[in-house]
Design an enzyme around this catalytic site. Sequence first.
Site, short mmCIF file in Angstrom:
data_model
loop_
_atom_site.label_atom_id
_atom_site.label_comp_id
_atom_site.label_asym_id
_atom_site.label_seq_id
_atom_site.Cartn_x
_atom_site.Cartn_y
_atom_site.Cartn_z
N ASP A 40 -7.86 -4.54 -0.28
CA ASP A 40 -8.55 -4.73 -1.63
C ASP A 40 -8.34 -6.17 -2.02
O ASP A 40 -9.06 -6.69 -2.65
CB ASP A 40 -7.57 -3.87 -2.67
CG ASP A 40 -7.90 -2.40 -2.34
OD1 ASP A 40 -9.08 -1.95 -2.15
OD2 ASP A 40 -6.96 -1.75 -2.07
N HIS A 51 0.89 -0.90 -0.07
CA HIS A 51 -0.06 -0.04 -0.06
C HIS A 51 0.99 1.22 0.18
O HIS A 51 2.03 1.30 0.65
CB HIS A 51 -0.85 0.01 1.21
CG HIS A 51 -2.05 0.94 1.05
ND1 HIS A 51 -1.86 2.17 1.49
CD2 HIS A 51 -3.33 0.53 0.88
CE1 HIS A 51 -2.92 2.88 1.37
NE2 HIS A 51 -3.93 2.11 0.90
#
Length: 424
Positions: free
Chosen positions: A364, A307
């Site tokens: 995600d 991320h």
Amino acid sequence: MSAATGKKAVLKLDGKEIELPIYSGTLGPDVIDVKDVLASGHFTFDPGFMATAACESKITFIDGDKGVLLHRGYPIDQLATQADYLETCYLLLNGELPTAEQKAEFDAKVRNHTMVHDQVSRFFNGFRRDAHPMAIMVGVVGALSAFYHNALDIEDVNHREITAIRLIAKIPTLAAWSYKYTVGQPFIYPRNDLGYAENFLHMMFATPADRDYKVNPVLAKAMDRIFTLHADHEQNASTSTVRLAGSTGANPYACISSGISALWGPAHGGANEAVLRMLDEIGSVENVAEFMEKVKRKEVKLMGFGHRVYKNFDPRAKVMKQTCDEVLEALGINDPQLALAMELERIALSDPYFVERKLYPNVDFYSGIILKAIGIPTEMFTVIFALARTVGWISHWLEMHSAPYKIGRPRQLYTGETQRDIKR
């Protein structure tokens, strides 16, 4: 307000010194106030806003190095496991978790605004049946200002509050309808006897022919957690877009529509769609090992891992993994693609290459697997993200309008042609 530290940064320009105040928040690094640089005839340059604080906020704090995400001071894992989405909404909007009485009142307000004006449904007919649901959401949400213009005075605190409730309540209805429209099924109207996530799933999957359709409580709980884990994420691209649009005085429906547009980008809200596309490209479990070797050689990109903000484990991913396991067990799914995803996870968590680079599965990765297991098509993933993030967007919009603010006007480093004349 932020507190002055008493310290100053000194910038030397053309033989002159400019003293820049340094401020401290309650958490996070100190911030250097650079506005006085303008008086010297200079701008600061920070592509991507990697080191620029564009606003002051009390809503969400992230420490990417430590894997911390706090909403109004509460850790995200506690909110996702000990509170529901509407409690989190109340917290983001008001700064405190609700009492039992406040929660009942807030839930009732949301339920009472789930229906949309009947004419709104006609807007859907202006779209092709194969339109992406996010395209529909951008248009229909922006059009809400034409129907609820009785509370659009952004200077009126009561108008701002009722608009926030309306958005939180109506976005699930519009989201579910955007799906129904693209598959050619009749719209299912909201049921106010159902919980927030349960109501959304009912509008998604119930049909007039199946009057006894009931939402699996495990799936409703999972969807509620997905909403909670996506509710806000500080000054990300879409939230910053909402604030920038809001700084012009634009109505809140237009601002939220602009946030949906920004979220649509594959580098932002489209990440969980990209995870499923990656799994399609890998094909089968037998191909995972070779795919991961290609990742190491930088021949392909590994989606759903790592991320930009979190340099440690995404704190949302821990709860999402638990929820993912619960959903897969409850549904008893034997999907080859899900087995493929689990093998990707195993390698990423055990291979030194990925562990050393802290390329852990992020929110995600797991949300894409859960949504697929529930039966939600890939093109709806970002719509659900937008649904969940609406409360974050409107909370930041409310915060901005509750204090003095300036219209956003970024500067640039111009590298084009100097002045020249037309010669004929």
